[in-house]
Enzyme design. Structure first.
Site, PDB file in Angstrom:
ATOM      1  N   ASP A 194      34.174 -28.624 -88.254  1.00 20.87           N
ATOM      2  CA  ASP A 194      34.838 -28.633 -87.043  1.00 20.87           C
ATOM      3  C   ASP A 194      35.725 -27.216 -86.843  1.00 20.87           C
ATOM      4  O   ASP A 194      36.189 -27.212 -85.671  1.00 20.87           O
ATOM      5  CB  ASP A 194      35.496 -29.902 -86.589  1.00 20.87           C
TER       6      ASP A 194
ATOM      7  N   GLU B 269      41.823 -30.770 -99.602  1.00 22.79           N
ATOM      8  CA  GLU B 269      42.130 -29.658 -99.055  1.00 22.79           C
ATOM      9  C   GLU B 269      43.549 -29.535 -99.386  1.00 22.79           C
ATOM     10  O   GLU B 269      44.533 -30.155 -98.986  1.00 22.79           O
ATOM     11  CB  GLU B 269      41.973 -29.445 -97.474  1.00 22.79           C
TER      12      GLU B 269
HETATM   13  O1  KIV Z   1      35.846 -28.013 -90.562  1.00 25.88           O
HETATM   14  C1  KIV Z   1      35.864 -27.503 -91.568  1.00 25.88           C
HETATM   15  O2  KIV Z   1      35.453 -26.590 -91.961  1.00 25.88           O
HETATM   16  C2  KIV Z   1      36.592 -28.171 -92.810  1.00 25.88           C
HETATM   17  C3  KIV Z   1      37.203 -27.719 -93.758  1.00 25.88           C
HETATM   18  C4  KIV Z   1      38.692 -27.097 -93.319  1.00 25.88           C
HETATM   19  C5  KIV Z   1      37.360 -28.483 -95.035  1.00 25.88           C
HETATM   20  O3  KIV Z   1      36.727 -29.434 -92.546  1.00 25.88           O
END
Ligand code: KIV
Length: 283
Positions: free
Chosen positions: A47, A185
C-alpha cells in the site's frame, strides 16, 4: 533469471537452509516484469503505492480497488513470482468477516499467493479467520505505517527492552494465530534475531537488520525514483529520478531548438505523391 514460482514450502525450506529471500515492492507491469526477470523471490504490491504512485502523504487513503488493480497488473507481468497483496487500511479493521471477504478478493481478482496485514495481538482473530479460510497471511510488525498516527509518526520501534518485548510477544501471538511469515519494519537487528530464532516461520526485514531470513525494499527507494524522503534503512541502487529528469530536460531542449523530431523520426509520403498533392491544393 526467473525460475519456477516458489511455494510456501520452498520459503520455509529457505529459512532452514539459510538461503536468504530477496523481495521488492512493485506496482506496475513493467517494473514487475523486470523484477521477475532479475530473479526476485517474491513481490509485494504494497500500500506504499499510495505514496509512490498516487502522491498521498501516507497509506491511509489507499483503497481495496487500487490495491487490486495494481496486483492484477503485477501478476500479469510476473506469473512465476510469489506475489503478496497488501491489505489496505480499512480492509481488515471493521470485522473478521469483512477481512476474510477482502482477502478472498485479492485471491480471486488478482491471483495473489498471500496477503499481508499490519499489527500484532489486535489482529490475531483476523489472521485466524483468513488462515482458516485456507489463505496464506503474512504479519507485519514494528513500524506499521497504517498506524503511524498511533505510533507518533514514522519511527523505529522496539528500541527499549519493554518495547522489544511487545514486538516479540506480538510475533508469537500472530504466529500462533496462523501467519506463515512475518515482515518486521524498523526494529533493531537484535530484536529481529530473537524473533527469527524463536519462531519456526520465515522472518523478513525492511529496516530491521541483517539477521532476518530475507530482505524487502520499496522499489521506488531502491532504484532512486521516490524523492520526498529517504528512510535511514534505504540503500539506493540506482538513480531513476535523475535519469528521467535528464531525459525530460534533453527532450525539452531538442524541441525548443528544432532538433526533434528529425527526418529519421518522420514518415515520408509515398514516392511521387507529393507533387500531385500540391497540384490539387492549387486548384
Ligand atoms: O506497503 C508497503 O510497501 C509495505 C512496506 C512498507 C513494508 O508494507
Amino acid at each position: 533469471m526467473a525460475g519456477k514460482k516458489l511455494t510456501v514450502i520452498d520459503l520455509q525450506k529457505m529459512k532452514y537452509e539459510g538461503n536468504r529471500i530477496v523481495w521488492v515492492t512493485a506496482y506496475d507491469f513493467i517494473t514487475a516484469q523486470l523484477a521477475e526477470q532479475a530473479g526476485m523471490d517474491m513481490i509485494l504490491v504494497g500500500d506504499s503505492l499510495g505514496m509512490c504512485i498516487y502522491g498521498y502523504d501516507g497509506t491511509i487513503p489507499v483503497t481495496m480497488d487500487q490495491c487490486i488493480y495494481h496486483c492484477e497488473a503485477v501478476r500479469r507481468a510476473a506469473p512465476n513470482t510469489f506475489l503478496v497483496g497488501d491489505m489496505p487500511f480499512g480492509s481488515y479493521q471493521v470485522s473478521t468477516e469483512e477481512a476474510i471477504r477482502n482477502a478472498i478478493r485479492f485471491h480471486k481478482e488478482a491471483n495473489v499467493d498471500a496477503v499481508k496485514l499490519e499489527g500484532g495481538r489486535r489482529v490475531a482473530d483476523v489472521v485466524r479467520g483468513i488462515a482458516g479460510g485456507g489463505m496464506l497471511v503474512m504479519g507485519h510488525l514494528g513500524l506499521t505505517p497504517q498506524s503511524s498516527n498511533a505510533l507518533g509518526g514514522f519511527k523505529a520501534q522496539g528500541r527499549t527492552a519493554d518495547a522489544a518485548m511487545d514486538v516479540i510477544e506480538d510475533a508469537k501471538i500472530i504466529h500462533e494465530a496462523g501467519v506463515f511469515s512475518i515482515l518486521i519494519e524498523a526494529v533493531p537487528p537484535e530484536v529481529t534475531r530473537i524473533i527469527r530464532d524463536e519462531l519456526p516461520i520465515p522472518i523478513y526485514s525492511i529496516g530491521a537488520g541483517i539477521h532476518a531470513d530475507g530482505q524487502l525494499m520499496i522499489v521506488s527507494d531502491l532504484v532512486g525514483h521516490f524523492q520526498a524522503f529517504t528512510p535511514r534503512f534505504v540503500k539506493r541502487y540506482g538513480n531513476v529520478a535523475g535519469e528521467i529528469t535528464r531525459s525530460f530536460e534533453a527532450y525539452i531542449k531538442d524541441v525548443k531548438d528544432g532538433k526533434f523530431p528529425g527526418e529519421e523520426h518522420s514518415y515520408g509520403m509515398v514516392e511521387g505523391e507529393l507533387p500531385g498533392l500540391l497540384d490539387r491544393l492549387k486548384k
